[in-house]
Design an enzyme around this catalytic site. Sequence first.
Site, mmCIF file in Angstrom:
data_model
loop_
_atom_site.group_PDB
_atom_site.id
_atom_site.type_symbol
_atom_site.label_atom_id
_atom_site.label_comp_id
_atom_site.label_asym_id
_atom_site.label_seq_id
_atom_site.Cartn_x
_atom_site.Cartn_y
_atom_site.Cartn_z
ATOM 1 N N LYS A 115 41.677 58.371 -57.494
ATOM 2 C CA LYS A 115 41.139 58.950 -58.739
ATOM 3 C C LYS A 115 42.268 59.379 -59.680
ATOM 4 C CE LYS A 115 36.699 58.729 -57.937
ATOM 5 N NZ LYS A 115 36.251 57.364 -57.845
ATOM 6 N N LYS A 197 36.565 47.153 -52.354
ATOM 7 C CA LYS A 197 35.182 47.380 -51.920
ATOM 8 C C LYS A 197 34.226 47.288 -53.108
ATOM 9 C CE LYS A 197 35.317 52.312 -52.568
ATOM 10 N NZ LYS A 197 34.635 53.540 -52.479
ATOM 11 N N LYS A 200 30.093 51.260 -57.487
ATOM 12 C CA LYS A 200 29.060 51.454 -58.521
ATOM 13 C C LYS A 200 29.591 51.201 -59.922
ATOM 14 C CE LYS A 200 26.684 55.211 -56.137
ATOM 15 N NZ LYS A 200 27.788 56.139 -55.809
#
Length: 331
Positions: A115, A197, A200
Amino acid sequence: MENKKEIVLSGIRPTGFLHLGNYYGALRNWARMQYEYDCYFFIADWHSLTTHADTKDLKTNTRRMVSELVAGGLDPEKCVIYLQSDIPEIAELYLYLNMLAYRGELEKTSTFKDKVRQQPENVNAGLITYPVLQAADILIHRALKVPVGKDQEQHIEMTRNFAERFNHRYGEVFPLPVAFNYGGELVKILNLDGSGKMSKSENQMNTIYLNDDDVLITRKIMKAKTDQGPVAVNSKKPDYIQGLFTLLSLVSKKDTVDKFEEDFNQCRIRYGDMKKQLAEDLVSFIRPLRENAQRLQQNPAHIDGILSDGAGKARKSARATLVKVREAIGF
Ligand code: TYM
């Protein structure tokens, strides 16, 4: 002896549409566990604030996600479904756990480092203590099993550390939870170009959402990355090909999977054929989920009812834990 079922907890952030990674990493297990355990499943709306400061769509996203979870197999009669923000007890436990979490370990967490790379302008305190809030989510119900995908493994390990420290310092209150998947190994579903991966919010053409329509699913699969095929028998598959085989093994019949495996091993695979078959099987799998979720979303009052019912049950369990926590600390 009291014959109580083990407690299970898991959650999901309402930051986008549900995708195949969420389904196979989490929801598929949840839907099965609700029949065997005492299950709590929740929408991590507080966690979503660490990255999604704009909350104008929060309510809609939350309701949509609940619809998708129910369409994907959760039965509100069999498990407790609730919103994190409805359970203030979690925030209190988060506060206590924060005193037991150290800067060094928080800064080393993989999800935190990711992040920081993605949003260097917004490295807020909520982001760095994200795993502490997640531990509070789990420990507030004294859960033992946490069904999650591979990417959450480190957070569950940290939860165990915080729980152990709490027990050591104040007295035994928490069992030590473990990450769980029915297959044994935790699952990681790759995105369609094999570069990471499925997620969303990243490149939408690389992710299959449970809300995608038939045409879009087919288009995404047909555009998925492949190559000329292997040149030596029994070669190792590159990640992007392995990703397609994983999806095939999840939605297609065993015969179909075996046939394409054999074709690959014998260097005669035709990826176009394989992708056509995969698209067809994905469409058959996703269509009923999508239609159900869309139907449920037309009745927001029903969804709100599920959530307020769930909040009542979750708060009861949370309050019971907090009584023990406060007593152990010495308030
Ligand atoms: P979230 O919202 O990113 O994802 C929800 C669940 O889906 C799994 N998942 C995947 N599994 C396999 N392959 C993928 N590509 C993939 N992408 C997502 C995740 O592992 C997760 O199980 N921090 C959590 C939410 C959370 C939570 C909790 C989970 C907050 N508190 C307490 C468990 C217990 C998260 O961001 O999940």
